[in-house]
Design a protein around this motif. Structure first.
Motif, PDB file in Angstrom:
ATOM      1  N   SER A   1       0.865  -1.186   0.000  1.00 12.04           N
ATOM      2  CA  SER A   1       0.000   0.000   0.000  1.00 12.04           C
ATOM      3  C   SER A   1       0.895   1.228   0.000  1.00 12.04           C
TER       4      SER A   1
ATOM      5  N   THR B   1       1.038   3.524   2.157  1.00  9.98           N
ATOM      6  CA  THR B   1       1.611   3.707   3.489  1.00  9.98           C
ATOM      7  C   THR B   1       2.746   2.718   3.724  1.00  9.98           C
ATOM      8  N   ASP B   2       2.591   1.491   3.192  1.00  9.04           N
ATOM      9  CA  ASP B   2       3.695   0.517   3.301  1.00  9.04           C
ATOM     10  C   ASP B   2       4.942   1.055   2.598  1.00  9.04           C
ATOM     11  N   ILE B   3       4.721   1.631   1.408  1.00  8.54           N
ATOM     12  CA  ILE B   3       5.873   2.147   0.659  1.00  8.54           C
ATOM     13  C   ILE B   3       6.555   3.241   1.455  1.00  8.54           C
TER      14      ILE B   3
ATOM     15  N   GLU C   1       6.518   3.785   4.591  1.00  9.32           N
ATOM     16  CA  GLU C   1       7.203   3.244   5.775  1.00  9.32           C
ATOM     17  C   GLU C   1       8.536   2.608   5.360  1.00  9.32           C
TER      18      GLU C   1
ATOM     19  N   ARG D   1      -0.602   4.911  10.885  1.00 13.30           N
ATOM     20  CA  ARG D   1       0.670   5.390  10.361  1.00 13.30           C
ATOM     21  C   ARG D   1       0.490   6.699   9.594  1.00 13.30           C
ATOM     22  N   GLU D   2      -0.771   7.044   9.271  1.00 13.51           N
ATOM     23  CA  GLU D   2      -0.997   8.286   8.529  1.00 13.51           C
ATOM     24  C   GLU D   2      -1.228   9.491   9.439  1.00 13.51           C
TER      25      GLU D   2
ATOM     26  N   LEU E   1       4.761   6.690  12.374  1.00 13.68           N
ATOM     27  CA  LEU E   1       5.169   5.358  12.790  1.00 13.68           C
ATOM     28  C   LEU E   1       5.395   5.234  14.283  1.00 13.68           C
TER      29      LEU E   1
ATOM     30  N   LEU F   1       7.876  10.067   4.537  1.00 13.15           N
ATOM     31  CA  LEU F   1       6.747  10.025   5.476  1.00 13.15           C
ATOM     32  C   LEU F   1       6.236  11.423   5.791  1.00 13.15           C
TER      33      LEU F   1
END
Ligand code: FES
Ligand code: FES
Lengths: 162, 786
Positions: free
Chosen positions: A122, A124-126, A128, B454-455, B460, B724
């Motif tokens: 996803s 967000t995975d990328i 992270e 995480r968003e 994180l 991020l």
């Protein structure tokens, strides 16, 4: 000291290595593999990322002596055996994710590792997975595009192979 | 003697690519394949068999007299080949971009923390490091001049440079000042016309370019007594111009070749290791490589000027601006660098893209014992934009108006006048750009039930599950000039060669343009293809064998060097057509080069370029100068000072954790007029990259300087945005051609860095209700725990 290890499948040896030298220094200055980049040499930017026995690491934080008899794979080893660009490499070019390109080698290795373990990450995975790789030029949007593109192509390729 | 890299210097040789994409297309970068293979040789990858490593000893004090320097122990270290101080400099000891006030190595005193005092060349970087530590310097430490108050009272605190210490400086601790008066200025009568007045004091911290590729290069002594330098820079010729007198060499004996550049953003406008490596190479007779470590990079280049600004705006009740009273104080640090030009920019652009009938303004840059400041993306326009856009929001709140409408009501457009009296003679779609970002769809609202934590702000670290999170939206717009201003004869040179290679017409483009990542090399190929109707283009490495290209800065390279490539290619085209006329007696007036042929619009293809050229090459060089500008009057700021203007508008959406003071930018939208997008893919990449540096300035990036000492010279402590921290950045690109520019294009790179910061701060204000007059906004500003 002398250090011998495998780099991109080939045996290499480096002589007169000072015990404080990093794997990054040995790769760049001694064995002719300067593809891994030296942006901070403190483990903060990810530009120097290489595979060590299959796990991505910051080569600037690895002491040269630690790689004795181990396997290193660098950005130079990401191309196909026939010399063609690897899937992740091609995706970065196609998506316009390469500007100055200094962050690119590290990002390529990290992305390659991500897609090995999670072929369809996803967003967000990328984010992270790539959060340890700084890029000062792109604003990351095109890097996201590149990873998505590589993921799509990889899944397609796996699909056709099956 | 020539240098080689381990990999065979592939990017220091011609790179040929084929494509059918001319201008307006998005062909792939010619250097892209080398870069993804790890084969592209950056300046730190330069390598020579018997090379030495150079390193500098740097001052731990921001202000001190040097009583003695003892190099004896260092020289005795096995593996050390040379140790140099200013006494070993063969030529002039000072250099500088605008004022020659900077010693190549400190002479009798140091003026900032990190100033280079001595140099070592050794056989291994570790040997050099150990030898540097053995150099003994005796200092008389002095109290540094670090504030405006101290700098403006030299009778109490002294001078950073004693007046007339060297010929070009006579102004005390004011490095440069620029005043501006527009309309009636600010008088009591003018003030009386305003129904509402808002005032603010704003502060901008010291930002760093933080390019990833460290300052580095290889200097190779040549047989003719000269130096060949392979280096990452923004302007080869101006480096050479500053280097040659110090090395005691005529300019033609200092030859520079551009090695791979890992980003620049203004930080490579000044010299860093160029003179040092060359001095060591001259002394030892061996190639010398210098590669800065990251902390040395923070010490070794100039930063964005920190600023203190006071703004007062008066407006009528219906929102029309009446006057602005402005004072901008920029801290230029120890040496002038580009401070005079930065001040000119700040003064002339410091009132934003607004029609304000009456203005009084003063901008100054100070000499202090803080780190030197100079060029960084946005160049004086960034600081001011935070000031005037904060004021626009304040004024809108005071008037109860929508902040976008207030801006639109006062927005300048084509035909209006800048506060400098210069008429804007090309599109200036300020109101439209604002409308465009406003009209773009908003991201979905925060949905705490269906959220990947995480968003959230803090991402994180799992600091929140959504409690205490507030969303805010903010807007901004900014103005930036393109190209060098104030009467500078800005030009660029390009050489274009057309010949038949392997049965195909191939165009070669040779310039001295620094490709720092911006994509100029791609665009040059597109221009050559468009003008010459060929597919194959060779990019020749940038070096000083061709005339100057000017700097890769001020958003000027596509305009200037792109313009020069266009002129040279047009000249080649005309020469080829003339050759055809002579040979075949054509009388057509409508000839063009298309698809490798000479084509008449009416009659179609006449002859192939291959046949017409035969084995002859056409090789022509042209210079592109932009229209002349004039210096601003020192007291009134009036004058046709800038070549072109560029505008960008932004909308920021942020989530703020008000308990922890953490900010997450959820989306950052940009709308920019680019005149004509020569390469849309890289234009959008530039806008997104520019917005990201603006985000950094808004919420995290600052060099902390205390008592003149830098406290965070590392990527551990100086934070730049990670993937991020950066949200999606949708870009709406407008293309309104500028009739004065090649292809109608507009410089792109800097405008978003100017405009995006205030939109983020405005969004944080909207979320928290806090005033926030200082950037970067830190968690402690939001939690009140400062
Ligand atoms: S160079 Fe290794 S992490 Fe930065
Ligand atoms: S492309 Fe320049 S640092 Fe990423």
């Amino acid at each position: 000291m002398r250090v011998t290890f495998t780099a991109n499948g080939k045996p290499v040896e480096a002589d007169d290595v000072w015990e404080g030298e990093s794997l990054l220094y040995v790769l760049r200055e001694r064995v002719g593999l300067p593809g891994s980049k030296n942006a901070c040499e403190q483990g903060e930017c990810g530009s120097c990322t290489v595979y060590l026995d299959g796990t991505p690491v910051c080569s600037c934080l690895v002491a040269a002596g630690q790689v004795q008899d181990r396997e290193v794979r660098t950005v130079e080893g990401l191309s196909e055996e026939n010399g063609e660009l690897g899937l992740v490499q091609q995706a970065f070019i196609d998506a316009g994710a390469v500007q100055c390109g200094f962050c690119t080698p590290g990002l390529l290795v990290q992305t390659d590792a991500l897609l090995e373990s999670a072929p369809q990450p996803s967003d967000t995975d990328i984010r992270e997975a790539l959060s340890g790789n700084l890029c000062r030029c792109t604003g990351y949007e095109k890097i996201m595009d590149a990873v998505r593109l590589a993921s799509a192509r990889k899944c397609q390729k796996v699909g056709t192979a099956e | 003697m020539t240098a080689r890299t381990i990999q065979g210097q592939k990017n220091l040789q011609d790179i040929t690519t084929g494509s059918t994409d001319g201008i307006g297309g998005s062909p792939l970068r010619p250097d892209g394949t080398l870069k993804v293979r790890g084969e592209f040789a950056y300046s730190s990858d330069m390598w020579h068999e018997d090379m030495l490593w150079g390193m500098a000893l740097r001052s731990p004090h921001p202000r001190a007299n040097i009583l003695s320097v003892d190099i004896a122990e260092a020289l005795k270290t096995p593996g050390v080949y040379a140790v140099l101080t200013h006494e070993d400099i063969p030529g002039s000891k000072y250099y500088g971009l605008e004022i020659q006030d900077q010693p190549a190595l400190a002479i009798d005193k140091v003026r900032y923390h990190g100033e280079a005092i001595a140099l070592v060349a050794a056989d291994h970087p570790e040997t050099a490091r150990r030898a540097v530590k053995k150099i003994k310097v005796e200092y008389e430490v002095l109290t540094p001049i670090t504030t405006e108050e101290q700098a403006l009272h030299p009778e109490v605190h002294g001078y950073v440079h004693e007046p007339h210490e060297y010929k070009s400086h006579a102004y005390g601790n004011i490095c440069h000042s620029q005043k501006l008066v527009h309309g009636q200025g600010v008088t009591e009568a003018v003030k009386a016309l305003a129904d509402v007045v808002v005032r603010g004091e704003y502060e901008v911290g010291m930002q760093d370019q933080a390019f990833l590729g460290p300052e580095s290069g290889l200097a190779v002594p040549a047989e003719d007594g000269g130096i060949d330098l392979y280096v990452a820079t923004q302007w080869l010729h101006v480096d050479r111009q500053q280097m040659a007198p110090v090395l005691g060499l005529p300019e033609e004996k200092v030859r520079l070749t551009l090695a791979g550049v890992g980003g620049a953003f203004g930080g490579r406008e000044d010299l860093s290791m160029q003179i040092h490596a060359s001095l060591l190479a001259q002394r030892t007779g061996k190639p010398v490589k210098i590669v800065y470590s990251r902390d040395e990079s923070f010490f070794g280049h100039v930063h964005r000027h920190p600023a203190k600004m006071t703004y007062e705006h008066g407006a009528t009740r219906d929102g029309k601006l009446v006057y602005a009273d402005v004072r901008l104080v920029l801290d230029g640090g120890a040496y002038a660098s580009a401070s005079p030009a930065v001040v000119g920019n700040a003064a002339s652009l410091g009132n934003g893209p607004y029609n304000i009938p009456n203005i009084r303004m003063e901008a100054i840059a100070l000499y202090t014992n803080n780190p030197s400041c100079g060029a960084m993306r946005g160049f004086g326009a960034v600081q001011a934009c935070f000031g005037y856009e904060s004021q626009m929001d304040k004024l809108a709140a005071e008037l109860g108006m929508d902040p976008v409408e207030l801006r639109q009501l006062n927005a300048m457009s084509e035909g209006d006048y800048m506060p400098t009296g210069q008429r804007i003679d090309s599109p200036a779609p300020v109101a439209e750009l604002l409308q465009r970002v406003k009209d773009m769809p908003l991201p979905p609202p925060l949905d705490l039930d269906n959220l990947d934590i995480r968003e959230l702000p803090g991402a994180l670290s799992n600091t929140s599950h959504g409690e205490g999170i507030v969303r805010g939206i903010g807007y901004s717009v900014g103005i930036k000039n393109v190209g060098f201003s104030e009467g500078f004869d800005d030009y660029s040179t390009a050489r274009v060669r057309l010949e038949v290679i392997g049965g195909e017409p191939v165009a070669m483009v040779h310039t001295a343009m620094a490709e720092v990542g911006q994509g100029g090399v791609t665009v040059h190929g597109q221009i050559a293809r468009t003008e010459l109707g060929v597919e194959k283009v060779t990019i020749h490495p940038a070096n000083t064998e061709v005339g100057s290209a000017g700097s890769t800065s001020a958003s000027r390279q596509t305009y200037m060097t792109g313009g020069a490539v266009k002129l040279a290619a047009e000249a080649v085209k005309q020469a080829l057509i003339a050759k055809g006329r002579k040979r075949y007696g054509w009388t057509h007036q409508d000839l063009n080069l298309v698809g490798g042929k000479v084509v008449s619009a009416a009659q179609g293809a006449l002859v192939s370029m291959v046949d017409l050229l035969g084995d002859e090459a056409i090789d022509l060089t042209r210079e592109h100068h932009h229209r002349p500008t004039v210096a601003f009057d020192k007291e009134t700021g009036q004058g046709f000072g800038h070549v072109q203007y560029t505008f960008c508008a932004n909308r920021a959406v942020v989530d703020v954790d008000v308990d922890l003071g953490l900010v997450k930018v959820v989306e950052l939208t940009a709308a920019q007029d680019v005149g004509k997008a020569l390469n849309p893919l890289s234009v959008i990449g530039q806008i997104q990259g520019g917005c990201t540096q603006a985000l950094g300035l808004a919420v995290m990036e600052e060099i902390i300087v205390k008592d003149g000492k830098v406290r965070n010279a590392s990527f551990t402590d100086y934070l730049i945005p990670t993937i991020l921290d950066v949200p999606p950045i949708p870009v709406d690109m407008l293309e309104l051609p500028d009739p004065n520019a090649p292809y109608g294009l507009r410089g792109v790179g800097e405008a978003p860095t100017v405009s995006a910061t205030p939109s983020i701060v405005a969004a944080i204000r909207a979320a928290t209700g806090l005033a926030l007059n200082r950037i970067p906004v830190r968690p402690e500003h939001l939690t009140g725990t400062l």
